[in-house]
Design a protein around this motif. Structure first.
Motif, PDB file in Angstrom:
ATOM      1  N   LEU A 118     -28.642 -49.126 -84.224  1.00 40.75           N
ATOM      2  CA  LEU A 118     -26.962 -48.823 -84.688  1.00 40.75           C
ATOM      3  C   LEU A 118     -27.171 -48.323 -86.385  1.00 40.75           C
ATOM      4  O   LEU A 118     -26.514 -47.434 -86.867  1.00 40.75           O
ATOM      5  N   LEU A 119     -27.808 -49.070 -87.069  1.00 41.23           N
ATOM      6  CA  LEU A 119     -27.876 -48.758 -88.384  1.00 41.23           C
ATOM      7  C   LEU A 119     -28.439 -47.555 -88.624  1.00 41.23           C
ATOM      8  O   LEU A 119     -28.167 -46.482 -89.582  1.00 41.23           O
ATOM      9  N   VAL A 120     -29.747 -47.122 -88.093  1.00 37.29           N
ATOM     10  CA  VAL A 120     -30.327 -45.880 -88.188  1.00 37.29           C
ATOM     11  C   VAL A 120     -29.318 -44.647 -87.577  1.00 37.29           C
ATOM     12  O   VAL A 120     -29.466 -43.644 -88.219  1.00 37.29           O
ATOM     13  N   ILE A 121     -28.687 -45.017 -86.692  1.00 37.25           N
ATOM     14  CA  ILE A 121     -27.869 -43.924 -86.191  1.00 37.25           C
ATOM     15  C   ILE A 121     -26.623 -43.799 -87.129  1.00 37.25           C
ATOM     16  O   ILE A 121     -26.372 -42.589 -87.443  1.00 37.25           O
ATOM     17  N   ALA A 122     -26.161 -44.724 -87.746  1.00 35.68           N
ATOM     18  CA  ALA A 122     -25.054 -44.692 -88.766  1.00 35.68           C
ATOM     19  C   ALA A 122     -25.647 -43.990 -89.893  1.00 35.68           C
ATOM     20  O   ALA A 122     -24.915 -43.115 -90.956  1.00 35.68           O
ATOM     21  N   GLY A 123     -26.893 -44.023 -90.274  1.00 33.65           N
ATOM     22  CA  GLY A 123     -27.543 -43.562 -91.500  1.00 33.65           C
ATOM     23  C   GLY A 123     -27.641 -41.994 -91.250  1.00 33.65           C
ATOM     24  O   GLY A 123     -27.407 -41.178 -92.098  1.00 33.65           O
ATOM     25  N   ILE A 124     -28.134 -41.658 -90.126  1.00 33.00           N
ATOM     26  CA  ILE A 124     -28.277 -40.128 -89.483  1.00 33.00           C
ATOM     27  C   ILE A 124     -26.983 -39.396 -89.492  1.00 33.00           C
ATOM     28  O   ILE A 124     -26.807 -38.411 -90.255  1.00 33.00           O
ATOM     29  N   ILE A 125     -25.891 -40.238 -89.235  1.00 30.65           N
ATOM     30  CA  ILE A 125     -24.349 -39.489 -89.086  1.00 30.65           C
ATOM     31  C   ILE A 125     -24.278 -39.335 -90.805  1.00 30.65           C
ATOM     32  O   ILE A 125     -23.666 -38.243 -90.913  1.00 30.65           O
ATOM     33  N   PHE A 126     -24.464 -40.430 -91.565  1.00 33.51           N
ATOM     34  CA  PHE A 126     -23.926 -40.036 -93.166  1.00 33.51           C
ATOM     35  C   PHE A 126     -24.701 -38.962 -93.421  1.00 33.51           C
ATOM     36  O   PHE A 126     -24.411 -38.360 -94.411  1.00 33.51           O
ATOM     37  N   VAL A 127     -25.902 -38.918 -93.343  1.00 32.26           N
ATOM     38  CA  VAL A 127     -26.906 -37.703 -93.754  1.00 32.26           C
ATOM     39  C   VAL A 127     -26.333 -36.475 -93.543  1.00 32.26           C
ATOM     40  O   VAL A 127     -26.192 -35.454 -94.301  1.00 32.26           O
ATOM     41  N   ILE A 128     -25.816 -36.385 -92.111  1.00 27.06           N
ATOM     42  CA  ILE A 128     -25.466 -35.058 -91.552  1.00 27.06           C
ATOM     43  C   ILE A 128     -24.242 -34.743 -92.296  1.00 27.06           C
ATOM     44  O   ILE A 128     -23.956 -33.442 -92.645  1.00 27.06           O
ATOM     45  N   GLN A 129     -23.350 -35.792 -92.661  1.00 28.72           N
ATOM     46  CA  GLN A 129     -22.017 -35.188 -93.380  1.00 28.72           C
ATOM     47  C   GLN A 129     -22.323 -35.114 -94.811  1.00 28.72           C
ATOM     48  O   GLN A 129     -21.796 -34.145 -95.241  1.00 28.72           O
ATOM     49  N   LEU A 130     -23.263 -35.483 -95.243  1.00 31.80           N
ATOM     50  CA  LEU A 130     -23.504 -34.923 -96.894  1.00 31.80           C
ATOM     51  C   LEU A 130     -24.333 -33.577 -96.803  1.00 31.80           C
ATOM     52  O   LEU A 130     -23.833 -32.770 -97.439  1.00 31.80           O
ATOM     53  N   VAL A 131     -24.958 -33.271 -95.611  1.00 39.65           N
ATOM     54  CA  VAL A 131     -25.627 -31.960 -95.762  1.00 39.65           C
ATOM     55  C   VAL A 131     -24.660 -31.040 -95.532  1.00 39.65           C
ATOM     56  O   VAL A 131     -24.816 -29.845 -95.977  1.00 39.65           O
ATOM     57  N   THR A 132     -23.748 -31.200 -94.383  1.00 39.39           N
ATOM     58  CA  THR A 132     -22.935 -30.209 -94.206  1.00 39.39           C
ATOM     59  C   THR A 132     -21.842 -30.003 -94.795  1.00 39.39           C
ATOM     60  O   THR A 132     -20.859 -29.013 -94.696  1.00 39.39           O
ATOM     61  N   GLY A 133     -21.736 -30.785 -95.876  1.00 32.82           N
ATOM     62  CA  GLY A 133     -20.557 -30.684 -97.004  1.00 32.82           C
ATOM     63  C   GLY A 133     -19.256 -31.379 -96.701  1.00 32.82           C
ATOM     64  O   GLY A 133     -18.299 -31.315 -97.050  1.00 32.82           O
ATOM     65  N   ARG A 134     -19.266 -32.180 -95.440  1.00 30.63           N
ATOM     66  CA  ARG A 134     -18.037 -32.780 -94.969  1.00 30.63           C
ATOM     67  C   ARG A 134     -17.850 -34.242 -95.749  1.00 30.63           C
ATOM     68  O   ARG A 134     -17.955 -35.251 -95.037  1.00 30.63           O
ATOM     69  N   ARG A 135     -17.651 -34.124 -97.036  1.00 32.89           N
ATOM     70  CA  ARG A 135     -17.373 -35.289 -97.657  1.00 32.89           C
ATOM     71  C   ARG A 135     -16.082 -35.810 -98.050  1.00 32.89           C
ATOM     72  O   ARG A 135     -15.521 -35.114 -98.771  1.00 32.89           O
ATOM     73  N   SER A 136     -15.419 -36.734 -97.177  1.00 27.80           N
ATOM     74  CA  SER A 136     -14.070 -37.084 -97.692  1.00 27.80           C
ATOM     75  C   SER A 136     -14.164 -38.624 -98.031  1.00 27.80           C
ATOM     76  O   SER A 136     -13.609 -39.341 -97.515  1.00 27.80           O
ATOM     77  N   LEU A 137     -14.993 -38.898 -99.083  1.00 27.58           N
ATOM     78  CA  LEU A 137     -15.298 -40.266 -99.562  1.00 27.58           C
ATOM     79  C   LEU A 137     -13.900 -40.303-100.621  1.00 27.58           C
ATOM     80  O   LEU A 137     -13.427 -41.099-101.155  1.00 27.58           O
TER      81      LEU A 137
END
Length: 51
Positions: free
Chosen positions: A32-51
């Motif tokens: 689950l941690l690996v999946i969450a990390g992959i989703i986080f990286v995809i969001q960073l790469v695609t530019g969807r940053r709503s932090l």
């Protein structure tokens, strides 16, 4: 959506650390941690940053 993702990541990290310390559920929590990390990286790469 960003706050929910951060919340999930924090919870998974805490559960993962507890799994390492107590030797329970390590494989599932790690996956689950690996999946969450992959989703986080995809969001960073695609530019969807709503932090």
């Amino acid at each position: 959506m960003g706050r929910i993702l951060w919340g999930i990541i924090v919870v998974l990290i805490v559960l993962w650390l507890l799994g390492i310390v107590l030797k329970i559920g390590g494989g599932f929590i790690h996956a689950l941690l690996v999946i969450a990390g992959i989703i986080f990286v995809i969001q960073l790469v695609t530019g969807r940053r709503s932090l």
